[in-house]
Enzyme design. Structure first.
Site, mmCIF file in Angstrom:
data_model
loop_
_atom_site.group_PDB
_atom_site.id
_atom_site.type_symbol
_atom_site.label_atom_id
_atom_site.label_comp_id
_atom_site.label_asym_id
_atom_site.label_seq_id
_atom_site.Cartn_x
_atom_site.Cartn_y
_atom_site.Cartn_z
ATOM 1 C CG ASP A 359 -88.877 61.445 19.902
ATOM 2 O OD1 ASP A 359 -88.585 60.293 20.267
ATOM 3 O OD2 ASP A 359 -90.031 61.908 19.839
ATOM 4 C CG ASP A 402 -90.733 57.809 18.092
ATOM 5 O OD1 ASP A 402 -90.207 57.210 19.048
ATOM 6 O OD2 ASP A 402 -91.516 58.767 18.245
#
Length: 473
Positions: A359, A402
């Site tokens: 992440d 993301d």
């Protein structure tokens, strides 16, 4: 039936004679089906005005009899055959193989009654003897008739549509060329197109096929000097199909001496042209034999049609592959996304497959402060940097805005952590920061559970700025 068939001079007439006798004795619909590639062809039929030309070789009772080599009877087929023949009643069905044990059946003889008959098993025994005698007569006449050139062309043309890759398609085309011409072998030579004035790409053999018991000419031809093959492919792609005219000792073979010395005494050459206005490839097929044979112009025309169809299938295959790639690939980063990731996840192996959930840190602030275009640029550059860190066989997927997941094959968890550290370093060198959770699939654990452990480990890493990589518990 045997007496009538004995007076017939062709397989088709013998089958029709058998059908006529059986129909005369039973009043039922009778058909004889002979095995051909992928299907049973109906060569004789009586008892109905319109009959199918073929049925699948695995279909119904005829497929069962063909597979087992034993006769079969259905007392009442009205349910199984309901609606097969509109307006026609269906009763008992009896079917027997055309076989002479221990040989495999070459087809079946089938009787469809419009009523339920007494003791259909006895009918099956009698029909088995009919099948055995008809098989004997067919063998005496040379066996089932060979496919016509038109049937061969159609079978191979339809087969091209099942190819999953350009290489498989080229292999199919080589086999088809050998079957259609009767020559010994075929090969496809391929070269990438280059703009005028630039060096030509080297030729490569995309596929080849050599019939059993014949000389492997494709291998010998591809060992010839590149200039010889290049000149041949140039001529084929520029001028179209060509063929030899007989014994090379009596013909003008100037320019083809290396081929003749390699053992090629018959040569057919065909361009394989796609329909795209700017074709990516220059492709030529060579059909070869060590014997001197004259191939008639009609065969050349048929092969030209076959090659044109192969080119169409290649173009269509490329389009389908592009569409599939678009459907499976994230258009921003070029990484594959959720669909392919799910498939790869299902193949995860206990003790060997590691999942790295990644992440991007503070990505929302990047979008809010600099805008979404800047955020997209970060993702593109980060994806490229991380992908460069992976080994062959590992893969990085984009599974969210993301969020990424790397799927690795490793010896142990420590190896997975080392690769995760490399990903973190690559992100840092690219001006970004990521948090990574690492989980190795455990014995008896589902892949989804492994993914969940890696995801929780990633969130733990995000909460502790000292550790960008966190092994799962």
């Amino acid at each position: 039936m045997a007496e009538v068939a004995a007076g017939c001079d062709s397989v088709a007439r013998a089958c029709n004679a058998a059908v006529s006798v059986l129909h005369g004795h039973t009043g039922a619909a009778v058909d004889v089906l002979l095995l051909s590639p992928g299907q049973l062809s109906v060569v004789a039929f009586s008892g109905a005005w319109q009959a199918p030309t073929a049925v699948p070789s695995h279909y119904g009772v005829v497929g069962h009899v063909l597979a087992t080599g034993r006769p079969a009877a259905i007392d009442d087929a009205s349910i199984a055959y309901a609606g097969l023949h509109a307006g026609r009643p269906v009763g008992s069905v009896v079917c027997a193989p055309l076989s002479e044990p221990p040989d495999l059946p070459i087809g079946v003889v089938n009787i469809e009654f419009d009523h339920v008959v007494d003791d259909p098993a006895t009918w099956a025994e009698e029909l088995a003897e009919v099948g055995r005698r008809l098989r004997q007569r067919i063998d005496e006449l040379g066996g089932p008739p060979a496919e016509s050139r038109a049937e061969l062309l159609l079978r191979h043309t339809l087969g091209f549509a099942t190819a999953h890759s350009g290489v498989e398609l080229a292999e199919m085309a080589c086999r088809a060329a050998v079957e259609l011409t009767g020559l010994g072998s075929a090969t496809v030579l391929t070269r990438r197109s280059t703009p005028p004035g630039q060096p030509r790409h080297p030729l490569r053999q995309s596929a080849a096929f050599t019939a059993a018991g014949t000389r492997d000419l494709p291998t010998e031809v591809t060992e010839l000097p590149a200039t010889v093959l290049s000149a041949l492919v140039d001529a084929v792609c520029r001028h179209g199909a060509s063929r030899t005219l007989g014994d090379p000792d009596g013909e003008d073979v100037r320019g083809f001496e290396p081929l003749v010395q390699a053992g090629v005494h018959t040569l057919l050459a065909f361009p394989v042209r796609g329909t795209a206005p700017d074709p990516r490839l220059e492709v030529a097929m060579l059909v070869l034999d060590e014997l001197e044979m004259r191939v008639d112009p009609g065969t050349v025309t048929v092969l030209e049609l076959l090659m044109a169809n192969a080119a169409e299938c290649y173009d269509r295959l490329g389009t389908l592959q592009q569409m599939q790639a678009l459907a499976e690939t994230d258009p921003l980063t070029g990484l594959r996304h959720v669909g392919p990731f799910t498939e790869r996840l299902a193949a995860a192996r206990a003790g060997r497959t590691a999942l790295l959930v990644i992440d991007v840190d503070n990505f929302k602030q990047i979008n809010d402060r600099l805008g979404h275009a800047a955020g997209d640029k970060v993702l593109v550059e980060l994806a490229a940097a991380m992908r460069e860190c992976l080994r062959q066989g590992d893969e990085l997927f984009r599974v969210g805005g993301d969020e990424f997941v790397a799927v690795l094959e490793v010896r142990d968890g420590a190896e997975a952590v080392r690769i995760a550290d490399r990903l973190v370093a690559a992100a840092r060198d690219n001006g970004s920061a990521v948090s990574v959770g690492v989980a190795l699939r455990r014995p008896g654990e589902s892949a989804e559970t492994t993914l969940g452990r890696a995801d929780r480990a990633m969130y733990t890493a995000k909460q502790d700025p000292q550790y960008a990589v966190r092994p799962a518990e």
